[in-house]
Scaffold this motif. Structure first.
Motif, PDB file in Angstrom:
ATOM      1  N   ILE A 294       0.834  -1.199   0.000  1.00 60.00           N
ATOM      2  CA  ILE A 294       0.000   0.000   0.000  1.00 60.00           C
ATOM      3  C   ILE A 294       0.868   1.248   0.000  1.00 60.00           C
ATOM      4  N   TYR A 295       0.665   2.070  -1.031  1.00 59.18           N
ATOM      5  CA  TYR A 295       1.430   3.308  -1.192  1.00 59.18           C
ATOM      6  C   TYR A 295       1.172   4.248  -0.023  1.00 59.18           C
ATOM      7  N   ILE A 296       2.248   4.686   0.616  1.00 52.54           N
ATOM      8  CA  ILE A 296       2.106   5.619   1.738  1.00 52.54           C
ATOM      9  C   ILE A 296       2.506   7.030   1.326  1.00 52.54           C
ATOM     10  N   ALA A 297       3.634   7.134   0.617  1.00 50.05           N
ATOM     11  CA  ALA A 297       4.144   8.458   0.245  1.00 50.05           C
ATOM     12  C   ALA A 297       5.092   8.323  -0.938  1.00 50.05           C
ATOM     13  N   GLY A 298       5.491   9.464  -1.497  1.00 49.39           N
ATOM     14  CA  GLY A 298       6.431   9.411  -2.606  1.00 49.39           C
ATOM     15  C   GLY A 298       6.430  10.637  -3.501  1.00 49.39           C
ATOM     16  N   GLU A 299       5.494  11.546  -3.276  1.00 48.73           N
ATOM     17  CA  GLU A 299       5.440  12.696  -4.177  1.00 48.73           C
ATOM     18  C   GLU A 299       6.568  13.686  -3.892  1.00 48.73           C
ATOM     19  N   THR A 300       6.946  13.776  -2.610  1.00 50.10           N
ATOM     20  CA  THR A 300       8.075  14.655  -2.279  1.00 50.10           C
ATOM     21  C   THR A 300       9.061  13.897  -1.399  1.00 50.10           C
ATOM     22  N   GLU A 301      10.301  14.377  -1.389  1.00 48.36           N
ATOM     23  CA  GLU A 301      11.297  13.775  -0.503  1.00 48.36           C
ATOM     24  C   GLU A 301      10.879  13.942   0.951  1.00 48.36           C
ATOM     25  N   GLU A 302      10.287  15.091   1.251  1.00 46.84           N
ATOM     26  CA  GLU A 302       9.839  15.366   2.619  1.00 46.84           C
ATOM     27  C   GLU A 302       8.907  14.256   3.099  1.00 46.84           C
ATOM     28  N   ASP A 303       7.920  13.918   2.252  1.00 48.45           N
ATOM     29  CA  ASP A 303       6.943  12.885   2.618  1.00 48.45           C
ATOM     30  C   ASP A 303       7.636  11.545   2.854  1.00 48.45           C
ATOM     31  N   LEU A 304       8.555  11.241   1.962  1.00 47.63           N
ATOM     32  CA  LEU A 304       9.221   9.940   2.041  1.00 47.63           C
ATOM     33  C   LEU A 304      10.017   9.801   3.342  1.00 47.63           C
ATOM     34  N   TYR A 305      10.852  10.811   3.613  1.00 46.55           N
ATOM     35  CA  TYR A 305      11.648  10.743   4.838  1.00 46.55           C
ATOM     36  C   TYR A 305      10.747  10.802   6.076  1.00 46.55           C
ATOM     37  N   ALA A 306       9.705  11.615   5.974  1.00 46.75           N
ATOM     38  CA  ALA A 306       8.811  11.758   7.130  1.00 46.75           C
ATOM     39  C   ALA A 306       8.161  10.421   7.477  1.00 46.75           C
ATOM     40  N   ALA A 307       7.894   9.595   6.471  1.00 47.70           N
ATOM     41  CA  ALA A 307       7.280   8.299   6.728  1.00 47.70           C
ATOM     42  C   ALA A 307       8.181   7.417   7.585  1.00 47.70           C
ATOM     43  N   LEU A 308       9.467   7.777   7.651  1.00 50.85           N
ATOM     44  CA  LEU A 308      10.411   7.035   8.497  1.00 50.85           C
ATOM     45  C   LEU A 308      10.835   7.881   9.700  1.00 50.85           C
ATOM     46  N   ASP A 309      10.072   8.942   9.958  1.00 54.96           N
ATOM     47  CA  ASP A 309      10.389   9.861  11.056  1.00 54.96           C
ATOM     48  C   ASP A 309      11.785  10.455  10.920  1.00 54.96           C
ATOM     49  N   LEU A 310      12.161  10.715   9.682  1.00 51.28           N
ATOM     50  CA  LEU A 310      13.478  11.302   9.456  1.00 51.28           C
ATOM     51  C   LEU A 310      13.320  12.670   8.808  1.00 51.28           C
ATOM     52  N   PRO A 311      14.291  13.555   9.048  1.00 47.36           N
ATOM     53  CA  PRO A 311      14.274  14.844   8.368  1.00 47.36           C
ATOM     54  C   PRO A 311      14.763  14.678   6.928  1.00 47.36           C
ATOM     55  N   VAL A 312      14.502  15.658   6.092  1.00 48.21           N
ATOM     56  CA  VAL A 312      15.079  15.634   4.746  1.00 48.21           C
ATOM     57  C   VAL A 312      16.546  16.003   4.865  1.00 48.21           C
ATOM     58  N   PHE A 313      17.407  15.043   4.635  1.00 45.57           N
ATOM     59  CA  PHE A 313      18.830  15.320   4.733  1.00 45.57           C
ATOM     60  C   PHE A 313      19.261  16.194   3.559  1.00 45.57           C
ATOM     61  N   ALA A 314      20.118  17.162   3.831  1.00 41.58           N
ATOM     62  CA  ALA A 314      20.727  17.892   2.719  1.00 41.58           C
ATOM     63  C   ALA A 314      21.428  16.861   1.835  1.00 41.58           C
ATOM     64  N   PRO A 315      21.290  16.966   0.502  1.00 36.87           N
ATOM     65  CA  PRO A 315      21.902  15.961  -0.372  1.00 36.87           C
ATOM     66  C   PRO A 315      23.385  15.756  -0.091  1.00 36.87           C
ATOM     67  N   GLU A 316      24.069  16.838   0.290  1.00 38.52           N
ATOM     68  CA  GLU A 316      25.510  16.742   0.532  1.00 38.52           C
ATOM     69  C   GLU A 316      25.845  15.799   1.684  1.00 38.52           C
ATOM     70  N   LEU A 317      24.877  15.537   2.541  1.00 39.99           N
ATOM     71  CA  LEU A 317      25.150  14.681   3.706  1.00 39.99           C
ATOM     72  C   LEU A 317      24.808  13.218   3.466  1.00 39.99           C
ATOM     73  N   ARG A 318      24.239  12.919   2.316  1.00 41.31           N
ATOM     74  CA  ARG A 318      23.697  11.565   2.115  1.00 41.31           C
ATOM     75  C   ARG A 318      24.774  10.583   1.667  1.00 41.31           C
ATOM     76  N   GLU A 319      25.672  10.267   2.574  1.00 38.27           N
ATOM     77  CA  GLU A 319      26.760   9.342   2.257  1.00 38.27           C
ATOM     78  C   GLU A 319      26.829   8.202   3.254  1.00 38.27           C
ATOM     79  N   ALA A 320      25.814   8.056   4.087  1.00 44.28           N
ATOM     80  CA  ALA A 320      25.848   7.032   5.140  1.00 44.28           C
ATOM     81  C   ALA A 320      27.100   7.185   5.994  1.00 44.28           C
ATOM     82  N   ARG A 321      27.444   8.419   6.292  1.00 43.19           N
ATOM     83  CA  ARG A 321      28.559   8.659   7.213  1.00 43.19           C
ATOM     84  C   ARG A 321      27.972   8.877   8.603  1.00 43.19           C
TER      85      ARG A 321
END
Length: 579
Positions: A294-321
DNA sequence: GCCGTTTTCGGCCCGACTGTTTTCAGTCG
């Protein structure tokens, strides 16, 4: 042995094991270890000497990898690699650089035809021996031949600014394409990596065919690598690859997130989703129930991350560091932005090897909204650049004083110098001269190939000099062109912290020195970073955003960067030892 | 090989496209 070398060994081991058809998860574990070690802000070798037990505290490093680290640091080699190389020649790995050739096909070619290197591979294709193998055909043979020809170029990563130019051209090209609702670049370009391997375009459109046709008509296109219903890949005449993906509006955020990556960030994110009974793909985030998703979210990055209780990470930080750890503890930094920097403390004029006068540099800097600059021409030892001796330097500083009097109160020119750190050690100008400067950069230009201990000692001595404020381009690397000096950066960080000195992040897109990991390490030592353009031309002042992008990748906030402060505030920081 | 607030064993992100195949493996991102 530095972290990059250790990481490279694990990558090679992973490549060899993959070639041998080892367990895919074991291979992934080695690649993960490699990434973690490459990104680790402290020296693994030092850790091996001081506290080898702590190695397994690093997430992604287990008992086996820790033991291999010890072996690598102590002997310079990994027995497992040597063992495999008894059976398989190292040159087979060259085959993996051919686009379209992976470990399975390469292993098949080696096993069935005894092909050990690219020359033999090319011959075998020309003699039509490859098509005789099960699973391979005439087309594959042709592809391999083409792939060999461009293997090196295709694997070359270009500078971020070059990718930015191509992106600008593509954006302009697509401005005339109708039926596009959204158009974005993703991938390592969006993450602001210092080099970019390919460009990823993401489009929302109801007419994918038209969008793909439009990409095909981009003037610099050399060939179409693949084209399906929603996905297309092209190669430009420069061998640079551009990928296009067309998605529906409700999937845009999920696709944007997915194609921005990094892969490691995505793997971690999807693991988090799984723990919650959710599934993420490029179409959205779904709740998995019995038969259904069942589709929960996906139209925006905000929605997607929010579904995991996460903030929208700045792209520069998205390195799993550290981003997930920061999010968990609510300590995500508010990253520095381009408008935060108000000063530039490294630039040259016609007095040495620059192309413009002090007046011209000032006018250009004011136009860019800066409030102060330091004129830092080369010192006398740098003869090639017409470096300044004490007499010429003191004369220049007199001019600066006079010029400042003609300026309004809202701009300040600082008396600076990029003082060479001599090959034998020591500064290129006497202390009594340096003492009269507002701002002293110390930099190595000669003897770059000296042994590690010697270069490190030169840097430590410079940092200890009471007149030196900062070290310019601390490692000397030129991306894709010149390796950094052999230097013990842990010692440099310690010294800078001990003496309250700053370190430069040189914003020249070919330097970006310190790099992102080193910046983060320096920051963790409490060292203020100063981002400078090292401009030799008024246009050179324009490279500042590249440095800021790198600082963002290091997780730096405005307060971590010294030249976001007023000059008096910045100057007051030099020599102050935090404790 | 790594990891663990379901687990120390049994999982490990997910899908598009191609070529060579008759249902899928390999590659790529």
């Amino acid at each position: 042995m530095d972290n990059a070398k250790i990481a490279a060994a694990f990558d090679q081991l992973a490549d060899l094991l993959e070639f041998q058809g080892a367990n895919a998860f074991r291979i992934r574990a080695y690649r993960n270890s490699s990434r973690v070690i490459r990104d680790y802000p402290e020296s693994i070798a030092s850790l091996v000497h001081t506290d080898p037990g702590a190695l397994t505290d690093i997430n992604g490093v287990g008992k086996a990898v820790a033991e291999k680290c010890v072996a690598l640091v102590q002997t310079g080699q990994l027995p497992q690699i040597q063992e495999i190389l008894q059976q398989v020649p190292a040159t087979v790995l060259d085959m993996l650089r051919v686009p379209g050739l992976g470990p399975k096909k390469a292993a098949l070619l080696y096993r069935e035809l005894g092909i050990e290197n690219l020359e033999q591979l090319e011959q075998a294709c020309q003699q039509q021996q490859v098509r005789a193998l099960k699973g391979l055909g005439a087309k594959t043979e042709q592809q391999i031949l083409q792939g060999i020809a461009i293997a090196d170029a295709a694997n070359q990563r270009i500078y971020w600014y070059e990718a930015d130019q191509i992106a600008t051209e593509l954006r302009s090209h697509f401005s005339s394409c109708t039926g596009i609702d959204q158009f974005e670049f993703a991938g390592s370009y969006r993450r602001g990596r210092e080099t970019v391997g390919d460009l990823d375009i993401l489009v929302v459109s109801s007419d994918p065919e038209q969008v793909m046709d439009h990409l095909a008509s981009f003037p610099a296109v050399e060939e179409t690598i693949a084209r399906g219903d929603t996905k297309m890949s092209i190669r430009l005449t420069t061998s640079f690859q551009v990928d296009l993906r067309v998605v529906a509006q409700e999937s845009f955020g999920a696709a944007f997130q997915y194609f921005t990556g990094s892969q490691a960030h995505n793997v971690h994110l999807r693991g988090l989703a799984r723990q919650r009974g959710l599934k993420i793909n490029e179409y959205g985030i779904f709740r998995v129930e019995e038969e259904d998703e069942i589709y929960i979210a996906g139209e925006t990055e905000e929605d997607l991350y929010a579904a995991l209780d996460l903030p929208v990470f700045a792209p520069e930080l998205r390195e799993a560091r550290r981003e997930f750890e920061w999010a968990e503890h609510n300590t995500l930094p508010e990253l520095i932005t381009t408008t935060d920097v108000i000063g530039d403390l490294h630039m040259h004029t016609t007095a040495s090897d620059g192309k413009h006068s002090i007046e011209e540099m000032v006018a250009a800097a004011r136009q860019r909204g800066l409030q102060y600059i330091a004129i830092t021409d080369h010192s006398q030892r740098v003869t090639m650049a017409n470096g300044l001796d004490p007499g010429r330097l003191l004369e220049q500083w007199k001019q600066v004083d006079q010029f400042n009097e003609t300026l309004d109160d809202d701009f300040l020119v600082l008396k600076g110098i990029e003082c060479d750190i001599l090959e034998k050690g020591g500064m290129d100008l006497p202390d009594e001269v340096l003492a009269q400067a507002d701002w002293v950069l110390a930099a190595i230009h000669y003897g770059q190939k000296q042994p590690r201990e010697q270069i490190t000692d030169r840097l430590l001595e410079a940092i200890a000099n009471p007149h030196v404020c900062s070290v310019a381009h601390p490692t000397g690397r030129l991306i894709n062109r010149r390796e950094p000096y052999a230097v013990d950066m842990d010692a440099v960080f310690q010294a800078a912290a001990d003496h309250g000195k700053m370190l430069e992040l040189n914003a020249n897109p070919v330097r970006l020195d310190l790099d992102d990991i080193q910046c983060a390490a320096a920051h963790s030592h409490g060292i203020p970073i100063v981002i400078n353009t090292d401009a030799h031309h008024i246009d050179g002042l324009g490279v500042m955003p590249y440095g800021i992008l790198q600082a963002r990748r290091a997780g730096l906030a405005r307060e971590d960067v010294a030249n976001t402060r007023s000059w008096p505030e910045l100057r007051a920081l030099v020599g102050v030892v935090s404790g």
